[in-house]
Write an enzyme that holds these catalytic residues in place. Sequence first.
Site, PDB file in Angstrom:
ATOM      1  N   ILE A  62      33.292  48.176 -60.158  1.00 49.90           N
ATOM      2  CA  ILE A  62      33.358  46.987 -61.013  1.00 49.90           C
ATOM      3  C   ILE A  62      32.532  47.202 -62.279  1.00 49.90           C
ATOM      4  CG2 ILE A  62      32.746  44.520 -61.128  1.00 49.90           C
ATOM      5  CD1 ILE A  62      32.901  44.659 -57.951  1.00 49.90           C
ATOM      6  N   CYS A  63      33.046  46.735 -63.426  1.00 51.86           N
ATOM      7  CA  CYS A  63      32.256  46.680 -64.657  1.00 51.86           C
ATOM      8  C   CYS A  63      32.658  45.427 -65.429  1.00 51.86           C
ATOM      9  CB  CYS A  63      32.397  47.952 -65.501  1.00 51.86           C
ATOM     10  SG  CYS A  63      33.957  48.113 -66.362  1.00 51.86           S
ATOM     11  N   ARG A  64      32.357  45.391 -66.728  1.00 53.02           N
ATOM     12  CA  ARG A  64      32.647  44.201 -67.518  1.00 53.02           C
ATOM     13  C   ARG A  64      34.140  44.020 -67.753  1.00 53.02           C
ATOM     14  NH1 ARG A  64      33.274  42.367 -72.799  1.00 53.02           N
ATOM     15  NH2 ARG A  64      33.424  44.492 -73.548  1.00 53.02           N
TER      16      ARG A  64
END
Length: 98
Positions: A62-64
């Site tokens: 997961i990231c932005r």
Amino acid sequence: MKEITTTELQQQLENGATLHMIDVREDEEVEQGMIPGAIHIPLGEVPDRLSELDKATPYVIICRSGGRSGRAAEFLEAQGYDATNMVGGMLDWQGNVE
């Protein structure tokens, strides 16, 4: 590279699935909230922290927005890990955060 949408991930979590999630955002980004149950390993630390991960365990990265997590997922796959990129990242996440 395997991918999962934010909606698919949220449905799996709501259905009681046990998922291993790694948030690769920076410290100041995760202070705004992480998906409950995710662990925080900033992207730049992933290569040095491989010993914390299990090659038999599938991980959702997961990231932005999905870019950094995509790079992390590709790196992990190249090292023999089972990694799936959450496309859309936290910008698209509609579920709870902690």
